[in-house]
Write an enzyme that holds these catalytic residues in place. Structure first.
Site: not given
Ligand code: BGC
Length: 906
Positions: A478, A482-484, A491, A547, A759, A780
């Site tokens: 995504d 960041r911490d993701e 996405d 998703w 994003e 994003h």
């Molecule tokens: C992510 C997104 C994702 C979304 C879904 C976010 O935290 O960055 O890419 O689609 O959460 O809620």
């Protein structure tokens, strides 16, 4: 059709050639484990309308024997077929560790034969688990195993006594590995073995290390890093989500000229020591102390008696699979566009582009001095690095100098999402050589390009491509900062079609879809992110409309864009399992009321559901995607020849369609909450009766116009918005939305200096304040899903869904919003497909190229047949023009392969 004497002569002299040989998704791959690989080639001919009528394939394990064309392992003979992409190898099943050479020649429809293609090869890896004799080795267990710790070095000395004919190194690890042989880095891949569903699938790589061996003493060395396996991962601040102990499995196989073979494998003969990488974390960054470098550790002679013997670890449960997708590599270098002092006192480097990677540091100074590098995407109002949106990802590298002259450093096991670098601790004033940006990405071939006469749209295209390059890092993430940085499914599904224009993503997604199926819940539910380190079950972190539909939409998209029927076949059980699961979640009336779900994520004012006209109900969205995915599963079943399933799912789609209309559509065409997304999904997914499409589209256009051509859509509505407006006669509104410069729009971020996709529509608000740092990435790609519309409508190139893989294409560029020219090209599996148009007052010129062995339908909007010339002559007199007709206000020309130049004059 009158054939001119010159054309006749040209056709008699024209040559057809064959090149671009590919095995599965790769060129001359080493270490693949596909037992029946598919072979593809490209045909080229100076003559228009070239079609393949037959091919002959030859395969052998000896290049010389193949060249002599005698006693071959497999010879297909001359086969009548027009297939030149994904042709199954039909010889004896391949065996491990073997190189297969192959070549092909073709005949065209007038019986002319090509010369043999240049030779190509594929080489198998270790096809059976028993082929592995290497163990899993790592540092001895310690209480710190679950904590950040120095990256362990592992080494093994061995002797090479004879002349080496060839040598292969088969490697994987728990955590990341970097390999060297006699001090030389093995390969140029980074973040190996890659990220997969580690509990079920783990990739290994194969390297040809023949040139790195030398006679006498040799050393193989490895450094391991935490990576996704045990580093910080996910947004709950967790680490060790896959395991606590790093391990290496390495198997060096040496084949001597004498025919003898020898193996050097990971076993108790290896020794280990901590090294200069004190900590290295994907989110956190790397801390490196150059004073702790052990020079020469990966070469001989070296005294390693102080090193500890390695420990043998239990093998993981995962199945080892050969990596089949292009690896992650350094793909670009970026020089600072400006260097200045920040108010914070740090030296601020601007690389001019937001991207994913790290920097190469080039410094001098005293031993023990530490240079600290902090990475961020934007600057705050004061002009300091803004890092609040990184959340718990520190994105900080620390390099402590050894004091030995010029020191050049790049990190090993971390990556950052950034444009700016704030540096402290430099001993000398910085210059343009102090830092160099290193962009890393899955090394995907760039297949598409789109340039228009509008510089802002060109910047949008660049931002989309950089967004893709930044986030396609072994998995489609995504965001990279960041911490993701997780493989968010929603996405990826909204962006896949655009992604397949920009780059060759077939292998990339084929690899990732195997993880989708691997991490899919037994119930059929699909996790939010793949690979799924979050755990959960069929509903927690899973089972979400838009998703989880990734399980259906991306296999179908890969089939459409590459004709990858085998991928569709492989994913079919996973596709069915998802729609059957979602069907069970829906009510008896076939309406799925899931309650809270992401829905049309980040639609306008999504944080204020009371904002009028932008929030679409999750029940509408869930039911719409369930219907759409069911439709795609029905089409997939018929493509694969599963007639019964095709009938069953087609009937289910129809029933879902009826349910959708009953629940969400009024008799006058109002859909759901009357939002742009409601109309976009209903029309794009073919859910409305024909009688209501134009009134529904009219309501959509009215909403767009009433907002002065601003959109309200989020992640799920945005990809379909312009397609639906365009397909229902509202192209002007589509172009007006695309070229809108004020918030919310695609171009607003560009007016604020964006170099990747944001994003949120308002990552930086019109008042220059930042959106909520808890979720505000400036990289994003989800909203970049508009890219496919730009290729298909401004560039005018698209696939004919009835002839997947661009076997037949549609070329229909539509000037709009004052555009005066555009050029689009796409490297298809058959060759280059391109369209270039200019509008000079009311003279429209269009030049198209269509690859050999394919055809195209060219549409000239708003023209009459007699107004069109090709190559200066009337259409029906032209070689390669198979048919030309008036279709309402437009002219449609059917052409074979070749280059055509159309001119439309009033
Ligand atoms: C992510 C997104 C994702 C979304 C879904 C976010 O935290 O960055 O890419 O689609 O959460 O809620």
């Amino acid at each position: 059709m009158i054939v001119q004497p010159l054309t006749l002569l040209a056709s008699m002299l024209a040559q057809i050639t064959v090149s671009g040989l590919r095995v599965e998704y790769l060129t001359n791959p080493i270490g693949i484990d596909v037992v029946q690989p598919r072979l593809s080639w490209r045909i080229a001919s100076s003559q228009r309308n070239t079609l393949q009528a037959a091919y002959q394939l030859q395969v052998d394990t000896s290049e010389a024997r193949l060249a002599r064309d005698a006693n071959l392992l497999w010879d297909s003979g001359k086969r009548a077929s027009d297939a030149s992409v994904f042709v199954d190898y039909g010889g004896p099943p391949p065996v491990s560790r073997t190189r297969y050479y192959w070549r092909v020649r073709v005949w065209d429809s007038s019986g002319r034969a090509s010369a043999w293609s240049p030779m190509a090869f594929w080489e198998t890896g270790l096809l059976e688990p028993a082929s592995w004799t290497a163990g899993w080795i790592g540092p001895p267990p310690s209480t710190a195993d679950s904590l950040p710790a120095p990256s362990p070095l592992l080494r093994r000395a061995f002797r090479v006594a004879d002349r080496v004919r060839s040598a292969r190194l088969y490697v994987t690890s728990l955590g990341l590995y970097e390999l060297s042989l006699n001090g030389q880095r093995v390969g140029d891949q980074v973040f190996t073995p890659g990220w997969t569903s580690y509990r079920r699938r783990l990739q290994y790589q194969t390297y040809d290390v023949t040139p790195l061996l030398r006679s006498g003493d040799n050393v193989v060395g490895a450094m391991l890093g935490d990576g996704w396996y045990r580093g910080q991962l996910g947004f709950f601040g967790q680490r060790n989500l896959y395991g606590r102990r790093l391990a290496l499995r390495a198997q060096l196989e040496i084949r001597y000229e004498s025919g003898r073979t020898e193996r050097v494998v990971s076993d108790t003969g290896w020794r280990t020591s901590p090294g200069p990488v004190l900590t290295s974390d994907i989110y956190g960054g790397e801390t490196y102390d150059a004073r702790r470098e052990l020079n020469g550790w990966a070469s001989a002679p070296y005294d390693d008696h102080a090193w500890a013997p390695v420990a043998i670890l239990d093998p993981p449960a995962a199945t080892l699979v050969a990596s089949m997708s292009p690896p992650v590599r350094r793909v670009r270098e970026l020089r600072p566009v400006s260097i200045r002092r920040a108010p914070s006192g740090e030296t601020l480097f601007d690389l001019g582009q937001n991207f994913t990677g790290w920097v190469r540091l080039d410094v001098r100074g005293q031993a023990g001095m530490t240079v600290t590098l902090r990475f961020g995407e934007v600057l705050d109002r004061e002009g300091n690095l803004y890092t609040a949106n990184l959340r718990a990802a520190a994105q900080t590298d620390r390099y402590t100098l050894s004091g030995k002259g010029r020191e050049v450093y790049e990190p090993h096991f971390t990556f950052h999402g950034f444009r700016y670098v704030a540096v402290a601790g430099l001993a000398a004033p910085a210059d343009s050589t102090t830092l160099t940006g290193i962009a890393v990405s899955s090394d995907l071939a760039q297949t598409g390009s789109l340039v228009t006469s509008d510089s802002l749209l060109n910047q949008l295209q660049r931002n989309i491509v950089w967004g893709q390059r930044s986030n396609f890092l072994d998995v489609p993430t995504d965001c990279p900062q960041r911490d993701e940085r997780l493989g968010w499914t929603g996405d990826a599904q909204v962006f896949a079609r655009t992604a397949a224009f920009n780059m060759d993503v077939n292998g990339f997604f084929a690899k990732w879809l195997a993880d989708v199926a691997a991490d899919q819940d037994p119930s059929g539910s699909v996790p939010w992110v793949i690979p799924n380190p979050l755990g959960g079950d069929s509903v927690r972190f899973a089972g979400t409309a838009g998703w989880s539909d990734v399980a259906v939409i991306i296999p179908w998209t890969m089939y459409l864009t590459y004709g990858d029927r085998r991928l569709l076949e492989r994913q079919f059980p996973s596709m069915r399992a998802w729609v059957d699961y979602a069907r069970r979640r829906a009510g008896a009336d076939l309406v799925w009321r899931p309650g809270w779900q992401f829905g049309d994520w980040l639609a306008l004012h999504s944080d204020d559901p009371s904002y009028p006209g932008a929030t679409t109900g999750t029940d509408l969205i869930a039911t719409a995607f369930l219907a759409h995915s069911t439709d795609l599963v029905a089409r997939t079943a018929s493509v694969l020849g599963h007639a019964e399933e095709a009938t069953m799912y087609r009937a289910r789609f129809q029933a879902l369609r009826d349910a959708f209309n009953r629940e969400f559509v009024s008799s006058t065409g109002r859909v759901g909450e009357n939002t742009q997304t409601a109309y976009a999904l209903a029309i794009a997914f073919d859910l409305l009766p024909d009688s209501l499409i134009s009134s529904a589209a009219g309501r959509l256009a009215h909403d767009v116009e009433s907002r002065e051509h601003h959109l309200t859509t989020g992640f799920l509505g945005t990809p379909y918005l312009l397609h639906v407006l365009d397909a229902t006669g509202h192209s002007t509104d589509a172009f007006a939305l695309l070229t809108q410069r004020t918030y919310p729009s695609w171009l607003y971020p560009i007016t604020r200096g964006a170099t990747t996709m944001w994003e949120r529509w308002d990552g930086i608000r019109p008042d220059s304040s930042f959106e909520d740092p808890g979720m505000n990435s400036f990289n994003h790609y989800a909203f970049g899903a508009v890219g496919d519309w730009m290729y298909q409508n401004i560039g005018g190139i698209d696939v004919d869904a009835a002839a997947p893989g661009y076997r037949r294409s549609r070329i229909a560029p539509r000037p709009g919003a004052g555009l005066t020219s555009a050029t689009a090209s796409l490297e298809t599996l058959y060759g280059t497909l391109s369209s270039a148009w200019r509008l000079d007052r009311d003279r429209f010129t269009l030049v198209v190229t269509v690859p050999a062995n394919t055809s195209a339908e060219v549409t000239l909007w708003g023209a009459r047949v007699d107004q069109v010339r090709e190559g200066g002559a009337p259409l029906n007199s032209r070689d390669g023009v198979r048919a030309a007709r008036q279709r309402g206000p437009d002219v449609v020309v059917e052409v074979g392969s070749g280059r055509y130049s159309f001119v439309v004059t009033p």
